[in-house]
Design a protein around this motif. Structure first.
Motif, PDB file in Angstrom:
ATOM      1  N   GLN A   1     -42.530  34.139  73.278  1.00  0.00           N
ATOM      2  CA  GLN A   1     -42.346  35.619  72.855  1.00  0.00           C
ATOM      3  C   GLN A   1     -42.979  36.626  74.265  1.00  0.00           C
ATOM      4  O   GLN A   1     -42.494  37.445  74.585  1.00  0.00           O
ATOM      5  CB  GLN A   1     -43.040  36.144  71.680  1.00  0.00           C
ATOM      6  CG  GLN A   1     -42.293  35.808  70.572  1.00  0.00           C
ATOM      7  CD  GLN A   1     -43.084  36.147  69.228  1.00  0.00           C
ATOM      8  OE1 GLN A   1     -44.166  36.608  69.134  1.00  0.00           O
ATOM      9  NE2 GLN A   1     -42.404  36.204  68.262  1.00  0.00           N
ATOM     10  N   LEU A   2     -44.105  35.894  74.639  1.00  0.00           N
ATOM     11  CA  LEU A   2     -44.708  36.425  75.867  1.00  0.00           C
ATOM     12  C   LEU A   2     -43.610  36.503  77.203  1.00  0.00           C
ATOM     13  O   LEU A   2     -43.303  37.549  77.678  1.00  0.00           O
ATOM     14  CB  LEU A   2     -45.952  35.905  76.208  1.00  0.00           C
ATOM     15  CG  LEU A   2     -46.554  36.397  77.639  1.00  0.00           C
ATOM     16  CD1 LEU A   2     -47.181  37.732  77.623  1.00  0.00           C
ATOM     17  CD2 LEU A   2     -47.557  35.484  78.263  1.00  0.00           C
ATOM     18  N   VAL A   3     -43.253  35.447  77.354  1.00  0.00           N
ATOM     19  CA  VAL A   3     -42.359  35.317  78.621  1.00  0.00           C
ATOM     20  C   VAL A   3     -40.980  36.102  78.245  1.00  0.00           C
ATOM     21  O   VAL A   3     -40.656  36.780  79.332  1.00  0.00           O
ATOM     22  CB  VAL A   3     -42.017  33.567  78.678  1.00  0.00           C
ATOM     23  CG1 VAL A   3     -41.011  33.470  79.811  1.00  0.00           C
ATOM     24  CG2 VAL A   3     -43.171  32.853  79.163  1.00  0.00           C
ATOM     25  N   THR A   4     -40.559  35.910  77.096  1.00  0.00           N
ATOM     26  CA  THR A   4     -39.431  36.812  76.752  1.00  0.00           C
ATOM     27  C   THR A   4     -39.566  38.422  76.886  1.00  0.00           C
ATOM     28  O   THR A   4     -38.760  39.105  77.425  1.00  0.00           O
ATOM     29  CB  THR A   4     -38.841  36.704  75.692  1.00  0.00           C
ATOM     30  OG1 THR A   4     -38.658  35.347  75.427  1.00  0.00           O
ATOM     31  CG2 THR A   4     -37.574  37.194  74.987  1.00  0.00           C
ATOM     32  N   GLN A   5     -40.580  38.854  76.535  1.00  0.00           N
ATOM     33  CA  GLN A   5     -41.189  40.153  76.786  1.00  0.00           C
ATOM     34  C   GLN A   5     -41.250  40.683  78.123  1.00  0.00           C
ATOM     35  O   GLN A   5     -40.812  41.763  78.638  1.00  0.00           O
ATOM     36  CB  GLN A   5     -42.422  40.749  76.044  1.00  0.00           C
ATOM     37  CG  GLN A   5     -41.953  40.615  74.359  1.00  0.00           C
ATOM     38  CD  GLN A   5     -41.056  41.536  74.101  1.00  0.00           C
ATOM     39  OE1 GLN A   5     -40.992  42.727  74.569  1.00  0.00           O
ATOM     40  NE2 GLN A   5     -40.142  41.253  73.152  1.00  0.00           N
ATOM     41  N   VAL A   6     -41.902  39.798  79.015  1.00  0.00           N
ATOM     42  CA  VAL A   6     -42.006  40.071  80.334  1.00  0.00           C
ATOM     43  C   VAL A   6     -40.749  40.035  81.092  1.00  0.00           C
ATOM     44  O   VAL A   6     -40.286  40.896  81.891  1.00  0.00           O
ATOM     45  CB  VAL A   6     -42.966  39.063  80.977  1.00  0.00           C
ATOM     46  CG1 VAL A   6     -43.042  39.118  82.634  1.00  0.00           C
ATOM     47  CG2 VAL A   6     -44.422  39.101  80.535  1.00  0.00           C
ATOM     48  N   ARG A   7     -39.685  39.181  80.580  1.00  0.00           N
ATOM     49  CA  ARG A   7     -38.575  39.246  81.418  1.00  0.00           C
ATOM     50  C   ARG A   7     -37.645  40.242  80.788  1.00  0.00           C
ATOM     51  O   ARG A   7     -37.169  41.074  81.642  1.00  0.00           O
ATOM     52  CB  ARG A   7     -37.765  37.895  80.850  1.00  0.00           C
ATOM     53  CG  ARG A   7     -36.280  37.911  81.362  1.00  0.00           C
ATOM     54  CD  ARG A   7     -35.592  36.902  80.637  1.00  0.00           C
ATOM     55  NE  ARG A   7     -35.160  37.701  79.433  1.00  0.00           N
ATOM     56  CZ  ARG A   7     -34.464  37.675  78.352  1.00  0.00           C
ATOM     57  NH1 ARG A   7     -33.439  36.950  78.582  1.00  0.00           N
ATOM     58  NH2 ARG A   7     -34.220  38.485  77.206  1.00  0.00           N
TER      59      ARG A   7
ATOM     60  N   ARG B   1     -38.797  43.325  80.300  1.00  0.00           N
ATOM     61  CA  ARG B   1     -39.645  44.469  80.885  1.00  0.00           C
ATOM     62  C   ARG B   1     -39.205  44.452  82.425  1.00  0.00           C
ATOM     63  O   ARG B   1     -38.801  45.477  82.872  1.00  0.00           O
ATOM     64  CB  ARG B   1     -40.985  44.503  80.899  1.00  0.00           C
ATOM     65  CG  ARG B   1     -41.682  44.669  79.538  1.00  0.00           C
ATOM     66  CD  ARG B   1     -41.451  46.000  78.841  1.00  0.00           C
ATOM     67  NE  ARG B   1     -41.715  46.078  77.519  1.00  0.00           N
ATOM     68  CZ  ARG B   1     -42.695  46.438  76.864  1.00  0.00           C
ATOM     69  NH1 ARG B   1     -43.738  47.171  77.935  1.00  0.00           N
ATOM     70  NH2 ARG B   1     -43.040  46.617  75.526  1.00  0.00           N
ATOM     71  N   LEU B   2     -38.869  43.103  83.000  1.00  0.00           N
ATOM     72  CA  LEU B   2     -38.435  43.050  84.172  1.00  0.00           C
ATOM     73  C   LEU B   2     -37.190  43.672  84.749  1.00  0.00           C
ATOM     74  O   LEU B   2     -36.657  44.240  85.398  1.00  0.00           O
ATOM     75  CB  LEU B   2     -38.556  41.862  84.787  1.00  0.00           C
ATOM     76  CG  LEU B   2     -40.053  41.445  85.343  1.00  0.00           C
ATOM     77  CD1 LEU B   2     -39.956  39.845  85.413  1.00  0.00           C
ATOM     78  CD2 LEU B   2     -40.399  41.979  86.601  1.00  0.00           C
ATOM     79  N   LEU B   3     -36.235  43.242  83.520  1.00  0.00           N
ATOM     80  CA  LEU B   3     -34.914  43.564  83.626  1.00  0.00           C
ATOM     81  C   LEU B   3     -34.477  45.211  83.187  1.00  0.00           C
ATOM     82  O   LEU B   3     -33.922  45.801  83.926  1.00  0.00           O
ATOM     83  CB  LEU B   3     -34.047  42.883  82.398  1.00  0.00           C
ATOM     84  CG  LEU B   3     -33.932  41.588  82.634  1.00  0.00           C
ATOM     85  CD1 LEU B   3     -33.028  40.878  81.508  1.00  0.00           C
ATOM     86  CD2 LEU B   3     -32.774  41.311  84.251  1.00  0.00           C
ATOM     87  N   GLU B   4     -35.465  45.672  82.513  1.00  0.00           N
ATOM     88  CA  GLU B   4     -35.426  47.158  82.101  1.00  0.00           C
ATOM     89  C   GLU B   4     -35.867  48.093  83.394  1.00  0.00           C
ATOM     90  O   GLU B   4     -35.225  48.996  83.969  1.00  0.00           O
ATOM     91  CB  GLU B   4     -36.475  47.554  81.020  1.00  0.00           C
ATOM     92  CG  GLU B   4     -35.898  47.116  79.644  1.00  0.00           C
ATOM     93  CD  GLU B   4     -36.860  47.540  78.627  1.00  0.00           C
ATOM     94  OE1 GLU B   4     -37.914  48.251  78.732  1.00  0.00           O
ATOM     95  OE2 GLU B   4     -36.720  47.044  77.565  1.00  0.00           O
ATOM     96  N   ALA B   5     -36.903  47.566  84.085  1.00  0.00           N
ATOM     97  CA  ALA B   5     -37.244  48.048  85.226  1.00  0.00           C
ATOM     98  C   ALA B   5     -36.239  48.122  86.472  1.00  0.00           C
ATOM     99  O   ALA B   5     -36.074  48.827  87.168  1.00  0.00           O
ATOM    100  CB  ALA B   5     -38.767  47.472  86.029  1.00  0.00           C
ATOM    101  N   TYR B   6     -35.551  46.748  86.636  1.00  0.00           N
ATOM    102  CA  TYR B   6     -34.631  46.650  87.596  1.00  0.00           C
ATOM    103  C   TYR B   6     -33.298  47.629  87.281  1.00  0.00           C
ATOM    104  O   TYR B   6     -32.911  48.049  88.122  1.00  0.00           O
ATOM    105  CB  TYR B   6     -34.055  45.305  87.429  1.00  0.00           C
ATOM    106  CG  TYR B   6     -32.803  44.861  88.213  1.00  0.00           C
ATOM    107  CD1 TYR B   6     -33.165  44.696  89.908  1.00  0.00           C
ATOM    108  CD2 TYR B   6     -31.702  44.614  88.085  1.00  0.00           C
ATOM    109  CE1 TYR B   6     -31.968  44.724  90.578  1.00  0.00           C
ATOM    110  CE2 TYR B   6     -30.568  44.536  88.814  1.00  0.00           C
ATOM    111  CZ  TYR B   6     -30.933  44.217  90.215  1.00  0.00           C
ATOM    112  OH  TYR B   6     -29.883  44.010  91.026  1.00  0.00           O
TER     113      TYR B   6
END
Length: 95
Positions: free
Chosen positions: A74-80, A82-87
């Motif tokens: 879940q941690l890795v998925t949430q970081v991913r 957030r990165l996609l949203e920022a991109y």
């Protein structure tokens, strides 16, 4: 800017060293977390197979491994995410 707190604690008379973060800090951390998630999933899967096969493995250890694997994933998925949203936000910006 990062302050090296560990060295300041070990030698309190020394001045605090200011370090510039390297660009690979996040990518290294993220790669390590992906590897850790993969390892946790593999461990949980192997323990679950052992339990299903009837091997004498404590159920609480299997449950802890499954929960750890779930939280790490879940941690890795949430970081991913957030990165996609920022991109995507950066792509939407007007130049």
């Amino acid at each position: 800017m990062m302050i090296d707190i560990v060295s300041a604690i070990q030698s309190p008379n020394a001045s605090l060293a200011v370090q510039q973060p390297t660009q690979s800090d996040f990518s290294t951390w993220f790669s390590n977390e992906i590897a850790r998630a993969n390892q946790a999933l593999g461990t949980a899967d192997s323990q679950l197979k052992q339990l299903a096969a009837g091997d004498p493995i404590p159920v609480h250890e299997v449950m802890l491994s499954l929960e750890e694997a779930q939280l790490t994933f879940q941690l890795v998925t949430q970081v991913r995410n957030r990165l996609l949203e920022a991109y995507q936000d950066i792509l939407k910006m007007q130049i």
